[in-house]
Design a protein around this motif. Structure first.
Motif: not given
Length: 373
Positions: A55-83
């Motif tokens: 986000l341009s607000y706060g330079g915030i990393v709102q979401s960071l998604r990576t795969p697990d050992r099976e290739g399944r993605y999840a968001d591994i950072s906490l955050g919100f979905d609204t300004v």
């Protein structure tokens, strides 16, 4: 101050995720508006198997998604979905932190014979730059591609006297997703008057996925033989002490929760871990490995390399269930942790600590690399 390394990956190479994903040009979209009508945009990036939203607000990393050992993605950072949620009371989820990351005792320091009184927002202390730090600034953002890398260049000017700090500070932060899926953060700053600077990023990590529960089973290694004990206000009391024989010894790796309930006064002060580890490598010209976090259940691993001399490990002690993430799950104590690369807390008042002083004509530089496997 720390120096940025030469070359795209410094002196330490991030390993690949195990499969290839072609980099994608950053995509911009309207995320929301502040109360005064200022538009906040979100940038989506993908490279090397890592997906990130900023986000341009706060330079915030709102979401960071990576795969697990099976290739399944999840968001591994906490955050919100609204300004609105970020503005209302975010505990720095994913934010850029400045002008001074961590705490300055009593909200004051003396520089060149002048005492400066800062914005106080943590009891009697100033935390993460004050009540309106860089986490609440609207950053200018420019996307870029550079060979196999994609990223964002964020810039912000902090006025002389803002939150009590001297000097007009021009700040440039570069987020890069490398072709191997690592997230690199390069910080730069210049000033027109002597000041203090300590920039960092405040991502809350849960490698099992945000909203999935406690991180107490995550395994953590920190390359540090000493840490800085604190008083009841979480201000360092003075010289570092050895971690050997204490709950603060993560040199050979252990679960986050292994010693969390020990009757140690330092743990009682912070309701868990919220301390600065004195990295064995010290401040370095290029980023060097300092910490590894692993979730055995998903197989996800985060490795951190930095030029900084310190690392603040915060075990999410003050999450109390009142905040709710994008998946609709509440965030409770221990549902995430932070690993903030930094100079030490209260350094302007501790002459023996590595200096955070920046003078005109100098350039503050710092680099941290997060590798996901």
């Amino acid at each position: 101050m720390s120096s940025r390394s030469s070359g795209p990956a410094g002196r330490w190479s991030a390993g690949p995720l195990g499969f290839s994903t072609r980099g994608r040009n950053p995509v911009k979209e309207l995320f929301g508006k502040l109360a005064d009508g200022t538009e906040i945009h979100r940038w989506s990036l993908e490279n090397g198997g890592t997906r990130m939203k900023v986000l341009s607000y706060g330079g915030i990393v709102q979401s960071l998604r990576t795969p697990d050992r099976e290739g399944r993605y999840a968001d591994i950072s906490l955050g919100f979905d609204t300004v609105e949620d970020y503005v209302a009371g975010s505990p720095y989820f994913g934010a850029l932190i400045g002008r001074y990351g961590n705490r300055i005792g009593a909200g004051r320091f003396t520089l060149d014979g002048t005492e400066y009184r800062l914005s106080v927002n943590d009891g009697d202390n100033s935390l993460h730059g004050g009540a309106a730090g860089f986490d609440r600034a609207v950053w200018d953002v420019e996307p870029f591609t550079d060979g196999p890398d994609v990223g964002l260049r964020l810039s912000h000017t902090s006025a002389d006297g803002e939150q009590g700090y001297p000097g007009t500070l021009d700040v440039r932060v570069t987020y890069t997703l490398t072709g191997r899926g690592a997230w690199r953060v390069d910080y730069e700053a210049t000033t027109d008057k002597a000041t203090v600077v300590n920039l960092t990023s405040h991502v809350y990590w849960n490698l099992a996925g945000e909203g999935s529960g406690s991180v107490h089973d995550h395994e953590l290694t920190i390359a540090a033989s000493r840490y800085t004990p604190v008083d009841s206000g979480l201000i360092p009391t003075g010289e570092p002490v050895e971690v050997a024989g204490t709950p603060f010894d993560f040199r050979t790796g252990k679960t986050v929760g292994a010693d969390l309930r020990e009757a140690d006064r330092q743990l009682l002060y912070a309701k868990g871990f919220d301390h600065n580890w004195v990295l064995d490598k010290g401040a370095t010209a290029g980023p060097e490995w300092v910490a590894t976090l692993t979730d055995p259940a998903s197989g996800r691993t985060l490795k951190i390399a930095t030029t900084e001399p310190g690392l603040q490990f915060y075990s999410g002690n003050f999450l109390d269930g009142t905040l709710v993430g994008p998946t609709g799950r509440s965030y409770r104590q221990g549902d995430a942790l932070c690993l903030e690369t930094q100079h030490f807390p209260d350094s302007p008042n501790k002459p023996s600590y590595p200096s955070t002083l920046l003078r005109p004509g100098q350039t503050y530089r710092s680099t941290t690399i997060h590798s996901f496997t």
